[in-house]
Design a protein around this motif. Structure first.
Motif, PDB file in Angstrom:
ATOM      1  N   ALA A  79      -3.128   4.718  21.828  1.00 49.35           N
ATOM      2  CA  ALA A  79      -1.932   5.443  21.392  1.00 49.35           C
ATOM      3  C   ALA A  79      -1.318   4.775  20.167  1.00 49.35           C
ATOM      4  CB  ALA A  79      -0.911   5.500  22.528  1.00 49.35           C
ATOM      5  N   ARG A  80      -1.301   3.432  20.209  1.00 49.56           N
ATOM      6  CA  ARG A  80      -0.736   2.709  19.063  1.00 49.56           C
ATOM      7  C   ARG A  80      -1.565   2.939  17.807  1.00 49.56           C
ATOM      8  NH1 ARG A  80       0.522  -1.555  22.537  1.00 49.56           N
ATOM      9  NH2 ARG A  80      -1.430  -2.566  22.057  1.00 49.56           N
ATOM     10  N   ALA A  81      -2.891   2.920  17.990  1.00 50.65           N
ATOM     11  CA  ALA A  81      -3.777   3.120  16.840  1.00 50.65           C
ATOM     12  C   ALA A  81      -3.603   4.523  16.277  1.00 50.65           C
ATOM     13  CB  ALA A  81      -5.237   2.884  17.241  1.00 50.65           C
ATOM     14  N   ILE A  82      -3.479   5.519  17.189  1.00 53.43           N
ATOM     15  CA  ILE A  82      -3.288   6.903  16.736  1.00 53.43           C
ATOM     16  C   ILE A  82      -1.975   7.015  15.959  1.00 53.43           C
ATOM     17  CG2 ILE A  82      -2.797   9.264  17.516  1.00 53.43           C
ATOM     18  CD1 ILE A  82      -4.797   8.631  19.863  1.00 53.43           C
ATOM     19  N   THR A  83      -0.903   6.413  16.508  1.00 52.34           N
ATOM     20  CA  THR A  83       0.382   6.465  15.824  1.00 52.34           C
ATOM     21  C   THR A  83       0.280   5.792  14.464  1.00 52.34           C
ATOM     22  OG1 THR A  83       1.341   6.164  18.007  1.00 52.34           O
ATOM     23  CG2 THR A  83       2.858   6.107  16.153  1.00 52.34           C
ATOM     24  N   ARG A  84      -0.376   4.617  14.448  1.00 48.65           N
ATOM     25  CA  ARG A  84      -0.507   3.882  13.197  1.00 48.65           C
ATOM     26  C   ARG A  84      -1.229   4.733  12.157  1.00 48.65           C
ATOM     27  NH1 ARG A  84      -1.746  -0.934  15.635  1.00 48.65           N
ATOM     28  NH2 ARG A  84      -3.939  -0.511  15.441  1.00 48.65           N
ATOM     29  N   HIS A  85      -2.318   5.386  12.635  1.00 48.28           N
ATOM     30  CA  HIS A  85      -3.087   6.234  11.730  1.00 48.28           C
ATOM     31  C   HIS A  85      -2.221   7.390  11.226  1.00 48.28           C
ATOM     32  CE1 HIS A  85      -6.483   8.274   9.974  1.00 48.28           C
ATOM     33  NE2 HIS A  85      -6.080   9.382  10.586  1.00 48.28           N
ATOM     34  N   GLY A  86      -1.495   8.003  12.153  1.00 48.98           N
ATOM     35  CA  GLY A  86      -0.633   9.131  11.789  1.00 48.98           C
ATOM     36  C   GLY A  86       0.436   8.718  10.794  1.00 48.98           C
ATOM     37  N   LEU A  87       1.043   7.563  11.058  1.00 49.29           N
ATOM     38  CA  LEU A  87       2.094   7.082  10.157  1.00 49.29           C
ATOM     39  C   LEU A  87       1.520   6.792   8.779  1.00 49.29           C
ATOM     40  CD1 LEU A  87       4.213   4.667  12.426  1.00 49.29           C
ATOM     41  CD2 LEU A  87       4.700   7.041  11.813  1.00 49.29           C
ATOM     42  N   THR A  88       0.339   6.184   8.756  1.00 48.29           N
ATOM     43  CA  THR A  88      -0.279   5.835   7.478  1.00 48.29           C
ATOM     44  C   THR A  88      -0.535   7.079   6.634  1.00 48.29           C
ATOM     45  OG1 THR A  88      -1.338   3.959   8.549  1.00 48.29           O
ATOM     46  CG2 THR A  88      -2.182   4.557   6.399  1.00 48.29           C
ATOM     47  N   THR A  89      -1.062   8.137   7.270  1.00 44.36           N
ATOM     48  CA  THR A  89      -1.360   9.346   6.498  1.00 44.36           C
ATOM     49  C   THR A  89      -0.076  10.088   6.104  1.00 44.36           C
ATOM     50  OG1 THR A  89      -1.818  10.433   8.605  1.00 44.36           O
ATOM     51  CG2 THR A  89      -3.715   9.785   7.289  1.00 44.36           C
ATOM     52  N   ALA A  90       0.992   9.910   6.897  1.00 41.74           N
ATOM     53  CA  ALA A  90       2.245  10.621   6.588  1.00 41.74           C
ATOM     54  C   ALA A  90       3.073   9.905   5.519  1.00 41.74           C
ATOM     55  CB  ALA A  90       3.072  10.787   7.864  1.00 41.74           C
ATOM     56  N   LEU A  91       2.758   8.623   5.273  1.00 39.78           N
ATOM     57  CA  LEU A  91       3.576   7.814   4.359  1.00 39.78           C
ATOM     58  C   LEU A  91       3.760   8.407   2.954  1.00 39.78           C
ATOM     59  CD1 LEU A  91       2.713   4.029   4.971  1.00 39.78           C
ATOM     60  CD2 LEU A  91       5.004   4.999   4.805  1.00 39.78           C
ATOM     61  N   PRO A  92       2.665   8.772   2.248  1.00 40.12           N
ATOM     62  CA  PRO A  92       2.836   9.223   0.867  1.00 40.12           C
ATOM     63  C   PRO A  92       3.763  10.429   0.746  1.00 40.12           C
ATOM     64  CG  PRO A  92       0.518   8.838   1.355  1.00 40.12           C
ATOM     65  CD  PRO A  92       1.245   8.738   2.658  1.00 40.12           C
ATOM     66  N   THR A  93       3.620  11.431   1.643  1.00 38.64           N
ATOM     67  CA  THR A  93       4.472  12.609   1.548  1.00 38.64           C
ATOM     68  C   THR A  93       5.900  12.295   1.971  1.00 38.64           C
ATOM     69  OG1 THR A  93       3.504  13.215   3.643  1.00 38.64           O
ATOM     70  CG2 THR A  93       2.789  14.476   1.703  1.00 38.64           C
ATOM     71  N   ALA A  94       6.061  11.289   2.845  1.00 41.63           N
ATOM     72  CA  ALA A  94       7.403  10.933   3.324  1.00 41.63           C
ATOM     73  C   ALA A  94       8.309  10.553   2.160  1.00 41.63           C
ATOM     74  CB  ALA A  94       7.311   9.780   4.318  1.00 41.63           C
ATOM     75  N   LEU A  95       7.734   9.873   1.181  1.00 40.73           N
ATOM     76  CA  LEU A  95       8.534   9.459   0.022  1.00 40.73           C
ATOM     77  C   LEU A  95       8.959  10.697  -0.786  1.00 40.73           C
ATOM     78  CD1 LEU A  95       9.676   6.991  -1.443  1.00 40.73           C
ATOM     79  CD2 LEU A  95       7.556   6.842  -2.742  1.00 40.73           C
ATOM     80  N   ASP A  96       7.996  11.605  -1.010  1.00 41.14           N
ATOM     81  CA  ASP A  96       8.307  12.838  -1.753  1.00 41.14           C
ATOM     82  C   ASP A  96       9.333  13.696  -1.012  1.00 41.14           C
ATOM     83  OD1 ASP A  96       6.473  12.057  -3.627  1.00 41.14           O
ATOM     84  OD2 ASP A  96       4.825  13.191  -2.722  1.00 41.14           O
ATOM     85  N   ARG A  97       9.246  13.660   0.319  1.00 40.85           N
ATOM     86  CA  ARG A  97      10.144  14.516   1.105  1.00 40.85           C
ATOM     87  C   ARG A  97      11.520  13.900   1.330  1.00 40.85           C
ATOM     88  NH1 ARG A  97       6.345  16.038   6.124  1.00 40.85           N
ATOM     89  NH2 ARG A  97       4.742  17.218   5.007  1.00 40.85           N
ATOM     90  N   GLY A  98      11.695  12.687   0.823  1.00 38.90           N
ATOM     91  CA  GLY A  98      13.006  12.042   0.971  1.00 38.90           C
ATOM     92  C   GLY A  98      13.299  11.605   2.393  1.00 38.90           C
ATOM     93  N   GLU A  99      12.259  11.171   3.123  1.00 40.39           N
ATOM     94  CA  GLU A  99      12.487  10.768   4.518  1.00 40.39           C
ATOM     95  C   GLU A  99      12.940   9.317   4.665  1.00 40.39           C
ATOM     96  OE1 GLU A  99       9.203  13.955   6.264  1.00 40.39           O
ATOM     97  OE2 GLU A  99       8.851  11.823   6.580  1.00 40.39           O
ATOM     98  N   PHE A 100      12.894   8.554   3.590  1.00 45.05           N
ATOM     99  CA  PHE A 100      13.360   7.164   3.667  1.00 45.05           C
ATOM    100  C   PHE A 100      14.844   7.083   3.344  1.00 45.05           C
ATOM    101  CE2 PHE A 100       8.812   6.756   2.715  1.00 45.05           C
ATOM    102  CZ  PHE A 100       8.433   5.938   3.757  1.00 45.05           C
ATOM    103  N   PHE A 101      15.515   6.162   3.991  1.00 46.42           N
ATOM    104  CA  PHE A 101      16.912   5.902   3.632  1.00 46.42           C
ATOM    105  C   PHE A 101      17.192   4.409   3.787  1.00 46.42           C
ATOM    106  CE2 PHE A 101      18.932   5.392   7.849  1.00 46.42           C
ATOM    107  CZ  PHE A 101      17.953   5.908   8.688  1.00 46.42           C
ATOM    108  N   ILE A 102      18.291   3.987   3.216  1.00 44.93           N
ATOM    109  CA  ILE A 102      18.587   2.557   3.201  1.00 44.93           C
ATOM    110  C   ILE A 102      19.857   2.279   3.984  1.00 44.93           C
ATOM    111  CG2 ILE A 102      19.086   0.558   1.720  1.00 44.93           C
ATOM    112  CD1 ILE A 102      17.587   2.012  -0.524  1.00 44.93           C
ATOM    113  N   GLU A 103      19.794   1.268   4.849  1.00 49.69           N
ATOM    114  CA  GLU A 103      21.009   0.769   5.486  1.00 49.69           C
ATOM    115  C   GLU A 103      21.376  -0.548   4.808  1.00 49.69           C
ATOM    116  OE1 GLU A 103      21.507   2.652   9.810  1.00 49.69           O
ATOM    117  OE2 GLU A 103      20.271   0.865   9.795  1.00 49.69           O
ATOM    118  N   TYR A 104      22.655  -0.841   4.804  1.00 52.92           N
ATOM    119  CA  TYR A 104      23.140  -2.043   4.136  1.00 52.92           C
ATOM    120  C   TYR A 104      23.820  -2.935   5.160  1.00 52.92           C
ATOM    121  CZ  TYR A 104      22.192   0.673  -0.025  1.00 52.92           C
ATOM    122  OH  TYR A 104      21.558   1.417  -0.998  1.00 52.92           O
TER     123      TYR A 104
END
Ligand code: C2E
Ligand code: MG
Ligand code: MG
Ligand code: MG
Length: 284
Positions: free
Chosen positions: A19-44
């Motif tokens: 399950a961890r490996a599947i999640t890791r794989h899923g997260l890895t493939t989702a990373l590039p589009t996540a940046l374009d989609r504005g899914e990252f945010f910053i806490e201070y």
């Protein structure tokens, strides 16, 4: 029976690993589009002067608001981003966004002295040939003075660093950008090595403050922290402690001579508005 139970346990462990490996794989493939989609945010998270509790600055900590998994902390995706190289555009975005935010705070709180913004750099960013040019560009476009920026690098990223690797950091330091050695105490903690690194801030890892949780604190732990602080000061380094969770810890660290602190006792990482109101209140 025992064998069967053991077998089940292994099966369960395997399933979890899968399950961890599947999640890791899923997260890895989702990373590039996540940046374009504005899914990252910053806490201070505020950095506080131990002397008077005033706000010294804030550390930018990135989070990923994943459409299926909810908010993920950096430990879940920074290693993946490092591995795939996405850390370069992601890190560029974090720098740009947090410098812009810091300049916004600065313009509204000019009387409180310069407010610092701390941004984490991972090893890949450190090795990237355009680090200096991009940092200069971000600072110039935002209007933030270089002295308000502190770049945090871990000791392990600088292990065995030759002059080629240290050169960009030296250039940034000469411009007035502070370089902090993050998580100090978790790696080799080579004190002699500090002399040749262009760092001006030492960030003592949370493991030190954890050792001081008990009351009264372990005297040996205290001596170790005291020794590191006095050595750091004799090398003209400022000392920040991370992971301060209680008032007793804060008081002890203040007595030992640490300069600034960061931790849940003061504030958890949060939305930029939080820093804005702390600055208005002039203390944490
Ligand atoms: P770090 O730079 O050492 O950041 C401090 C971590 O300690 C943060 O975890 C913060 O939320 C946590 N922390 C602060 N005060 C306390 C406390 O009192 N108690 C406890 N238990 N924890 C506390 P976080 O946000 O999960 O970040 C983890 C690491 O991810 C950071 O460690 C940093 O190395 C990395 N990271 C975060 N943002 C970025 C980024 O934009 N770029 C890169 N390259 N790395 C980042
Ligand atoms: Mg850090
Ligand atoms: Mg740290
Ligand atoms: Mg840490």
């Amino acid at each position: 029976r025992a064998k069967a139970a053991g077998g089940n346990r292994f099966a369960l462990a395997d399933a979890e690993a899968d399950a961890r490996a599947i999640t890791r794989h899923g997260l890895t493939t989702a990373l590039p589009t996540a940046l374009d989609r504005g899914e990252f945010f910053i806490e201070y998270q505020p950095l506080v002067h131990l002397g008077d509790g005033s706000v010294h600055g804030a550390e930018a900590l990135v989070r990923w608001c994943h459409p299926q998994h909810g908010v993920l902390g950096p430990d879940r995706f920074i290693p993946l981003a490092e591995h795939t190289g996405l850390i370069v555009p992601l890190g560029r975005w974090v720098l740009e966004e947090s410098v812009r935010q810091a300049n916004f705070w600065q313009e509204r709180h000019t009387d409180g002295g310069p407010l610092r913004i701390n941004v984490n750099l991972s090893p890949t960013q450190l090795h990237h040939p355009s680090l200096v040019a991009e940092t200069v560009d971000v600072l110039e476009r935002s209007g933030l003075e270089p002295g308000a920026l502190c770049l945090e690098v871990t000791e392990s990223a600088l292990i065995g660093a030759d002059d080629d690797l240290l050169k960009p950091l030296r250039q940034l330091a000469e411009m007035g950008v502070d370089i902090a050695l993050d998580d100090f105490g978790t790696g080799y903690s080579n004190l002699a090595n500090l002399r040749r690194l262009p760092v001006s801030v030492l960030k003592l890892d949370r493991s030190f403050t954890q050792g001081m949780q008990h009351h009264p604190a372990d005297p040996v732990d205290l001596k170790i922290v005291e020794g590191i602080v006095s050595l750091a000061h004799s090398l003209d380094l400022a000392v920040t402690v991370e992971g301060v969770e209680t008032g007793a810890q804060a008081e002890q660290l203040r007595q030992i001579g640490c300069d600034t602190a960061q931790g849940w006792y003061y504030a958890r990482p949060g939305a930029p508005d939080r820093i804005h109101s702390l600055l208005l209140a002039d203390a944490v």
